[in-house]
Motif scaffolding. Structure first.
Motif, PDB file in Angstrom:
ATOM      1  N   ILE A  15       8.845  -6.214  -1.983  1.00  0.00           N
ATOM      2  CA  ILE A  15       9.683  -5.706  -0.864  1.00  0.00           C
ATOM      3  C   ILE A  15      11.135  -6.588  -0.924  1.00  0.00           C
ATOM      4  CG2 ILE A  15      10.279  -6.137   1.652  1.00  0.00           C
ATOM      5  CD1 ILE A  15       7.317  -5.456   2.283  1.00  0.00           C
ATOM      6  N   VAL A  92       2.810  -5.469   6.849  1.00  0.00           N
ATOM      7  CA  VAL A  92       2.388  -4.515   5.774  1.00  0.00           C
ATOM      8  C   VAL A  92       0.784  -4.634   5.845  1.00  0.00           C
ATOM      9  CG1 VAL A  92       4.398  -4.656   4.338  1.00  0.00           C
ATOM     10  CG2 VAL A  92       2.672  -6.566   4.033  1.00  0.00           C
ATOM     11  N   GLY A 111       3.386  -1.064  10.002  1.00  0.00           N
ATOM     12  CA  GLY A 111       3.581  -0.607   8.657  1.00  0.00           C
ATOM     13  C   GLY A 111       2.438  -0.844   7.706  1.00  0.00           C
ATOM     14  N   HIS A 112       2.182   0.044   6.862  1.00  0.00           N
ATOM     15  CA  HIS A 112       1.223  -0.516   5.815  1.00  0.00           C
ATOM     16  C   HIS A 112       1.663   0.519   4.553  1.00  0.00           C
ATOM     17  CE1 HIS A 112      -3.006   0.044   4.289  1.00  0.00           C
ATOM     18  NE2 HIS A 112      -2.425  -0.982   3.531  1.00  0.00           N
ATOM     19  N   PRO A 113       2.313  -0.202   3.408  1.00  0.00           N
ATOM     20  CA  PRO A 113       2.326   0.611   2.028  1.00  0.00           C
ATOM     21  C   PRO A 113       1.173   0.791   1.322  1.00  0.00           C
ATOM     22  CG  PRO A 113       3.247  -1.527   1.918  1.00  0.00           C
ATOM     23  CD  PRO A 113       2.572  -1.663   3.399  1.00  0.00           C
ATOM     24  N   PHE A 130       6.871   0.393  -4.982  1.00  0.00           N
ATOM     25  CA  PHE A 130       6.390   1.191  -3.870  1.00  0.00           C
ATOM     26  C   PHE A 130       6.713   2.750  -4.211  1.00  0.00           C
ATOM     27  CE2 PHE A 130       7.600  -2.842  -2.065  1.00  0.00           C
ATOM     28  CZ  PHE A 130       6.405  -3.284  -1.630  1.00  0.00           C
ATOM     29  N   THR A 134       2.882   6.341  -0.530  1.00  0.00           N
ATOM     30  CA  THR A 134       2.872   6.739   1.129  1.00  0.00           C
ATOM     31  C   THR A 134       3.072   5.279   1.699  1.00  0.00           C
ATOM     32  OG1 THR A 134       1.483   8.499   0.785  1.00  0.00           O
ATOM     33  CG2 THR A 134       1.581   7.278   3.030  1.00  0.00           C
ATOM     34  N   TRP A 135       3.915   5.173   2.807  1.00  0.00           N
ATOM     35  CA  TRP A 135       3.968   3.820   3.437  1.00  0.00           C
ATOM     36  C   TRP A 135       3.816   4.394   5.062  1.00  0.00           C
ATOM     37  CZ3 TRP A 135       7.157  -0.588   1.437  1.00  0.00           C
ATOM     38  CH2 TRP A 135       7.506  -1.584   2.330  1.00  0.00           C
ATOM     39  N   TYR A 136       2.760   4.148   5.392  1.00  0.00           N
ATOM     40  CA  TYR A 136       2.376   4.282   6.775  1.00  0.00           C
ATOM     41  C   TYR A 136       3.230   3.521   7.980  1.00  0.00           C
ATOM     42  CZ  TYR A 136      -1.188   7.417   5.170  1.00  0.00           C
ATOM     43  OH  TYR A 136      -2.110   8.508   4.905  1.00  0.00           O
ATOM     44  N   ILE A 155      12.715   1.719   3.646  1.00  0.00           N
ATOM     45  CA  ILE A 155      11.594   1.972   3.020  1.00  0.00           C
ATOM     46  C   ILE A 155      11.883   3.161   2.239  1.00  0.00           C
ATOM     47  CG2 ILE A 155       9.359   3.134   3.208  1.00  0.00           C
ATOM     48  CD1 ILE A 155       9.296   1.195   5.918  1.00  0.00           C
ATOM     49  N   ALA A 160       9.673   4.734  -1.590  1.00  0.00           N
ATOM     50  CA  ALA A 160       8.230   5.131  -0.926  1.00  0.00           C
ATOM     51  C   ALA A 160       8.577   6.322  -0.057  1.00  0.00           C
ATOM     52  CB  ALA A 160       7.727   4.082  -0.030  1.00  0.00           C
ATOM     53  N   PRO A 162       7.924   7.443   3.814  1.00  0.00           N
ATOM     54  CA  PRO A 162       7.337   6.854   5.023  1.00  0.00           C
ATOM     55  C   PRO A 162       6.668   7.887   5.712  1.00  0.00           C
ATOM     56  CG  PRO A 162       9.909   6.823   5.007  1.00  0.00           C
ATOM     57  CD  PRO A 162       9.441   7.420   3.615  1.00  0.00           C
TER      58      PRO A 162
END
Lengths: 277, 277
Positions: A15, A92, A111-113, A130, A134-136, A155, A160, A162
């Motif tokens: 990051i 994350v 968040g969660h990449p 990334f 997908t980055w939730y 993001i 990534a 999002p």
């Protein structure tokens, strides 16, 4: 914008690299291990190091808590306590229901990449980690819109994609697409080891078990953090295995054929048609 | 030496390329599909094509039956009927108990290279496919020693590592290291597809399910050919999943930790310490 990173491992470090390299951000990093901070400075993952969380998040516009699941909640809560009102705090972590109390704060967006995994440590960090991932994100109705937008835009700058999701849907999904694959990988190696320690295994076994025995400290916390959804996924697996067993026992070539074909269709729907390459 | 290949797909074609390129053999190929024979000639996988099995194996010193599991036994038996006494006949099938009657012939040595898998067809064949791969062989006490040695030497020229094994031990092993991973990959994609068709999955899921929905015609036959060992492996899996479930239910961090650590040790023992790369 100033970006603070709390916990500088593979994901935190990546990051930092992406924020500096792709968004021109000034990155301040905190890690309880001073050696990790020094290494992150050397590798260019952060611009400056902070001796504690409060210092790291002071004046930050975006904070990423990238600590292990076991200490993640307290890291997020400390960040929320120290950060200003014009600051979005995210994390994350692999599970999202666990950060229940933080989600009531309008500055917090879980968040969660979906990136990283089998290696760890800032030395494996890279700016492109990334790219295409997908980055939730788990915004709620009380989330401050301008802060959410700031996080999402950043993001996207990382490369990534999002995707907003409900925390419980996220955790159920992760049980299926990440935590259960880890459990099954462990089961596979244990069964194979029980009958053979020297012979060959082949490419399908190697890939299927790539994540077996993943970092024990990290994964014990993840398994427990998501245990309800993981138990449900295990029960479903046992049920599906019983179906396959019945087809085999009956010697039902047509049913086996249809089941395998459905798996091909399902995989294509999930991963795309070119995923066999 | 003249090498005959019966069935010119990914594995048969790669044997042809390796036999020509690495062992200077003259390769004659038969496939029930004339187009596959023509393609194999074009790609240099064979020197000449034969219109039937008897023609292909005439004067051959080594024969590889590389037909699908469903027609493998009859292919091997036809080769044995047509080949001379100074000829070793082998196959590349995923199960070895099925060729029970052929194993009584001193010229037959069952074989199984652990290579290939997710692609098929002679267009994906390559000379280096077997480089570093384990190649199981199932000689018996009645096997002609000079023929076995000829086969083993040729396989070593391909870059593979020949390993002698009992047929039933082979089939039990394959149930664990190949057929069960395929079953679990299918189960994983089906479970994930049931709750999510659009969202992200991540690298552990991609690898764990790489072989999901593998060539249905081929794999239906494999599953059925090895169904006893596969049922045993499924039962073992269900038992191990019950253990994991109990640890999760009890919230037993120490037991989960030890279980995961054992999986790491098991994987290293099976695949080597550098296998996470």
């Amino acid at each position: 914008v100033k970006v603070a990173i709390l916990g500088i491992g593979l994901v935190g470090g990546s990051i930092g690299l992406a924020a500096r390299g792709r968004a021109g951000a000034h990155v301040c990093g905190y890690d309880p291990d001073p050696a990790a901070r020094g290494l992150a400075l050397e590798l260019g993952a952060i611009d400056e190091e902070a001796p504690d969380i409060a210092t790291a998040v002071a004046d930050a516009g975006v904070v990423f808590a990238a600590a292990p699941v076991g200490v993640l909640a307290q890291t997020v809560l400390q960040a929320l306590a120290s950060a200003g009102s014009d600051c979005v705090i995210s994390d994350v972590g692999s599970t999202k229901l666990a950060l229940d109390s933080a989600r009531r704060d309008p500055r917090f967006v879980g968040g969660h990449p979906l990136a990283g995994a089998e290696t760890s440590g800032v030395t494996h960090a890279r700016e492109g980690l990334f790219e295409g991932a997908t980055w939730y994100l788990t915004p709620t109705s009380s989330t401050e819109e301008v802060l959410y937008t700031r996080l999402r835009d950043l993001i996207e700058r990382f490369g990534a994609r999002p995707v907003a999701i409900e925390p419980d849907a996220h955790d159920r999904l992760m049980a299926r697409v990440s935590h259960l694959p880890h459990v099954l990988a462990n089961v596979l190696v244990t069964e194979a080891a029980a009958i053979e320690r020297a012979g060959g295994t082949g490419p399908s076994f190697r890939d299927a078990t790539r994540v077996a025995g993943a970092n024990t400290a990290v994964w014990t916390d993840i398994y427990l953090a998501n245990r309800d959804a993981l138990i449900a996924a295990i029960d479903e697996t046992v049920g599906r295995l019983a179906e396959v067993r019945a087809m085999l026992e009956a010697g039902d070539a047509r049913a086996i054929s249809e089941w395998n074909e459905q798996a091909r269709i399902d995989r294509e729907a999930l991963l795309g048609p070119d995923s066999k390459d």
